[in-house]
Design a protein around this motif. Sequence first.
Motif, short mmCIF file in Angstrom:
data_model
loop_
_atom_site.label_atom_id
_atom_site.label_comp_id
_atom_site.label_asym_id
_atom_site.label_seq_id
_atom_site.Cartn_x
_atom_site.Cartn_y
_atom_site.Cartn_z
N THR A 1 2.81 -8.18 -11.16
CA THR A 1 2.85 -8.10 -9.66
C THR A 1 4.33 -8.09 -8.98
OG1 THR A 1 0.67 -9.05 -9.37
CG2 THR A 1 2.08 -9.14 -7.26
N ARG B 1 6.19 -5.31 -6.90
CA ARG B 1 6.15 -5.52 -5.36
C ARG B 1 7.47 -6.42 -5.06
NH1 ARG B 1 -0.10 -7.83 -4.19
NH2 ARG B 1 -1.14 -5.92 -4.83
N GLU C 1 12.05 -5.77 -8.96
CA GLU C 1 11.85 -4.28 -8.79
C GLU C 1 12.70 -3.49 -9.57
OE1 GLU C 1 9.10 -3.35 -5.15
OE2 GLU C 1 10.78 -4.62 -4.37
#
Length: 213
Positions: free
Chosen positions: A72, A76, A159
């Motif tokens: 996750t 994100r 990210e």
Amino acid sequence: MSSLLPETPLEGGLLGRVQFWFACAFAIGWTGVVCGGLFYQFGLGEYPCPLCIVQRMFMLLAAMGAAHIVRTALSRGAVTGRDYMMGWGLSLIAVIAGSFASWRQTMLHVLPGDKGYGSEVFGLHLYVWAWILFQASVVAVGIVLAFAHATADRAVPAEGPGPYRTVGMVAVWFLGLVIAVNLVAVFLEEGFHWFLPDDPTRYQFFYDVGILD
């Protein structure tokens, strides 16, 4: 329908980054423990019994819970409270169930004179070490869950390129690889049968297909 992530810019935070690193360590750690079992299986020729396989399954499930949090953050750049609860909740169920499985195997060999099943490491059998690690993980997961409200929706620089993404990807891919290897190992030992024998002594698959007699 509102987004799971806040609309305002994400804030940084030390605890959020600590949660990410702990999730990576948790996933890599349990995956490494399973690798230790695979070493004893293929390197030392010790065949895992059904309870051993069950414990491996819960170890990998525990790692998958942490990997959900890591994945996750990678996709994100933050982890919501819902994702924390899903990931650590899955890990908590796995370590509690795995603790029971390892306790059960320990109790089977607790009587005086029983030499136990398999080799010892620092004087304890692998399933006893598994019980200790499962119990320690119950405490650890409980602690990080207690702080999840303070780390939810905090920016995690995972990210883009950097150490966060590199370690996170290693954790996820390492887990996936070991899951695949473990599936093959179980299939080779079980062959085309529904159950493993209580005390396996061979890789049944090779006998089922006629490679070995």
